[in-house]
Design an enzyme around this catalytic site. Sequence first.
Site, PDB file in Angstrom:
ATOM      1  N   HIS A  14       0.913  -1.110   0.126  1.00  0.00           N
ATOM      2  CA  HIS A  14      -0.044  -0.072  -0.034  1.00  0.00           C
ATOM      3  C   HIS A  14       0.854   1.291  -0.072  1.00  0.00           C
ATOM      4  O   HIS A  14       1.306   1.728   0.958  1.00  0.00           O
ATOM      5  CB  HIS A  14      -0.894   0.176   1.401  1.00  0.00           C
ATOM      6  CG  HIS A  14      -1.915   1.134   1.360  1.00  0.00           C
ATOM      7  ND1 HIS A  14      -3.411   0.605   1.437  1.00  0.00           N
ATOM      8  CD2 HIS A  14      -1.988   2.493   1.066  1.00  0.00           C
ATOM      9  CE1 HIS A  14      -3.926   2.133   1.458  1.00  0.00           C
ATOM     10  NE2 HIS A  14      -3.084   2.975   1.115  1.00  0.00           N
ATOM     11  N   HIS A  16       1.127   4.969  -2.414  1.00  0.00           N
ATOM     12  CA  HIS A  16       0.580   5.736  -3.770  1.00  0.00           C
ATOM     13  C   HIS A  16       1.708   6.378  -4.608  1.00  0.00           C
ATOM     14  O   HIS A  16       2.479   7.238  -3.807  1.00  0.00           O
ATOM     15  CB  HIS A  16      -0.535   6.595  -3.317  1.00  0.00           C
ATOM     16  CG  HIS A  16      -1.602   6.274  -2.459  1.00  0.00           C
ATOM     17  ND1 HIS A  16      -2.500   6.094  -3.033  1.00  0.00           N
ATOM     18  CD2 HIS A  16      -1.560   5.970  -1.351  1.00  0.00           C
ATOM     19  CE1 HIS A  16      -3.412   5.810  -2.061  1.00  0.00           C
ATOM     20  NE2 HIS A  16      -2.960   5.785  -0.916  1.00  0.00           N
ATOM     21  N   HIS A 194      -9.756   1.538  -0.243  1.00  0.00           N
ATOM     22  CA  HIS A 194      -9.470   2.492   1.017  1.00  0.00           C
ATOM     23  C   HIS A 194     -10.973   2.522   1.613  1.00  0.00           C
ATOM     24  O   HIS A 194     -11.870   3.100   1.163  1.00  0.00           O
ATOM     25  CB  HIS A 194      -9.096   3.844   0.690  1.00  0.00           C
ATOM     26  CG  HIS A 194      -7.682   4.132   0.341  1.00  0.00           C
ATOM     27  ND1 HIS A 194      -7.181   3.744  -0.663  1.00  0.00           N
ATOM     28  CD2 HIS A 194      -6.582   4.719   1.061  1.00  0.00           C
ATOM     29  CE1 HIS A 194      -5.965   3.897  -0.689  1.00  0.00           C
ATOM     30  NE2 HIS A 194      -5.583   4.434   0.323  1.00  0.00           N
ATOM     31  N   GLU A 197     -10.600   4.198   7.157  1.00  0.00           N
ATOM     32  CA  GLU A 197      -9.620   4.915   7.437  1.00  0.00           C
ATOM     33  C   GLU A 197     -10.198   6.245   8.142  1.00  0.00           C
ATOM     34  O   GLU A 197      -9.944   6.532   9.411  1.00  0.00           O
ATOM     35  CB  GLU A 197      -8.537   5.218   6.182  1.00  0.00           C
ATOM     36  CG  GLU A 197      -7.692   6.330   6.505  1.00  0.00           C
ATOM     37  CD  GLU A 197      -6.971   7.136   5.346  1.00  0.00           C
ATOM     38  OE1 GLU A 197      -7.609   6.868   4.056  1.00  0.00           O
ATOM     39  OE2 GLU A 197      -5.730   7.332   5.331  1.00  0.00           O
ATOM     40  N   ASP A 275       1.888   3.975   2.867  1.00  0.00           N
ATOM     41  CA  ASP A 275       0.908   4.996   2.115  1.00  0.00           C
ATOM     42  C   ASP A 275       1.699   6.015   1.163  1.00  0.00           C
ATOM     43  O   ASP A 275       1.758   6.000   0.239  1.00  0.00           O
ATOM     44  CB  ASP A 275       0.240   5.386   3.403  1.00  0.00           C
ATOM     45  CG  ASP A 275      -1.285   5.908   2.907  1.00  0.00           C
ATOM     46  OD1 ASP A 275      -1.429   5.416   1.800  1.00  0.00           O
ATOM     47  OD2 ASP A 275      -1.923   6.271   3.722  1.00  0.00           O
ATOM     48  N   ASP A 276       2.032   7.119   1.992  1.00  0.00           N
ATOM     49  CA  ASP A 276       2.665   8.280   1.222  1.00  0.00           C
ATOM     50  C   ASP A 276       3.874   8.750   2.102  1.00  0.00           C
ATOM     51  O   ASP A 276       3.902   9.602   2.815  1.00  0.00           O
ATOM     52  CB  ASP A 276       1.612   9.415   1.192  1.00  0.00           C
ATOM     53  CG  ASP A 276       0.302   8.936   0.720  1.00  0.00           C
ATOM     54  OD1 ASP A 276       0.312   8.862  -0.642  1.00  0.00           O
ATOM     55  OD2 ASP A 276      -0.573   8.695   1.230  1.00  0.00           O
TER      56      ASP A 276
HETATM   57  N1  ADE Z   1      -4.514   8.812  -1.259  1.00  0.00           N
HETATM   58  C1  ADE Z   1      -3.270   9.112  -0.932  1.00  0.00           C
HETATM   59  N2  ADE Z   1      -3.211   8.670   0.129  1.00  0.00           N
HETATM   60  C2  ADE Z   1      -4.311   8.291   0.480  1.00  0.00           C
HETATM   61  C3  ADE Z   1      -5.028   8.007   1.762  1.00  0.00           C
HETATM   62  N3  ADE Z   1      -4.107   7.778   2.926  1.00  0.00           N
HETATM   63  N4  ADE Z   1      -6.097   7.781   2.037  1.00  0.00           N
HETATM   64  C4  ADE Z   1      -6.970   8.144   0.901  1.00  0.00           C
HETATM   65  N5  ADE Z   1      -6.554   8.546  -0.471  1.00  0.00           N
HETATM   66  C5  ADE Z   1      -5.197   8.775  -0.580  1.00  0.00           C
HETATM   67 ZN    ZN Z   2      -3.612   5.013   0.885  1.00  0.00          ZN
END
Ligand code: ADE
Ligand code: ZN
Length: 332
Positions: A14, A16, A194, A197, A275-276
């Site tokens: 996971h 992006h 997703h 969250e 994630d990011d």
């Molecule tokens: N796009 C990028 N990161 C995200 C996240 N944590 N939740 C939803 N969309 C996303």
């Molecule tokens: Zn995500």
Amino acid sequence: MQEQIHKLPKIELHSHLEGTIKPELAKQIAKKNATPLDNNLFDDNEGYAWSDFASFLTAYDSVSSCLKNGEDYRDITYEYLKDCASENVIYAETFISPDHAAECGISYDDMISGIASGIDDAERDFGIVGRIIVTCVRHLGPEQGLNVVQTMVDNPHPYVVGFGMGGDENAFTIEEYTPVYNIAANAGYACTVHAGEICGPDSVWDAINYLPISRIGHGVKSVYDEKLISELINRKIHLEICPGSNLALSLFPNWKSHPLLTIMNKGISISLNSDDPPFFNTTVGKEYQNSAKNFNLNAEDLKQISLMAMEASFADIKTKSRLIEEIKKFQS
Ligand code: ADE
Ligand code: ZN
């Protein structure tokens, strides 16, 4: 133990891709393309500036705007996989967003072939295996989702192994996305979404009731609903957990209150993900190290997480079996 955990083969399910671009790389690409980035995008410490989920999504869109061609996609893929490999990540599935590429004037074909070159170059140079999950953006609506999924199905590529959706969990209903996901699933793509969250357990119930998914991105809010936990176990749904992201977005106040251990101990299959990474000051390696420290997990526990992750991956059987064997060989 830190060194042992560093050496452990790790799996990322996971991330992006547009959210893996580090500030320095974003500035470099923006300069090359003569498309200056918004100054408000950066904080005083050379990180990205954002304060809540909405401003995070805006910052994410803003960073993505530096990309202008397939070569840029190659470069960000290569840099991300290189960083992963330096922490002994052996397999990484990354979400890509054709909507973000289109916004930058990049065609689906150019985006995919750029990313595929980055994957090939990274495997040649570092041995890491990369794969792609095409995603639509929830707040752009189901009509746009249909465009994205149809484009994916009409233009198959061996590295595209699944379909997913990110974006604002509060926008539209999951049920409205059933036709979108059915197109992906009927064409043989494994699916994730997703949920759980930003929104609570109901969003996870909707995901499992209305979408043909085998994994959920985050899903951590499921912990508030015992019946849902049992249902996730019954249906063998895997949760892609991203503790660092959850803490950065203030879903939970601290590591101690994060439900990863509770969820895992109930018998749900989980993975540890970034994630990011630059937005949340994390990496897969940091997630493993922080989980060891804060949840009192040892190298064997983390090895089991890598195995669960690889089992839940969308890789073809041959790749999956080979990488599972590689994890099993690790002496914890
Ligand atoms: N796009 C990028 N990161 C995200 C996240 N944590 N939740 C939803 N969309 C996303
Ligand atoms: Zn995500």
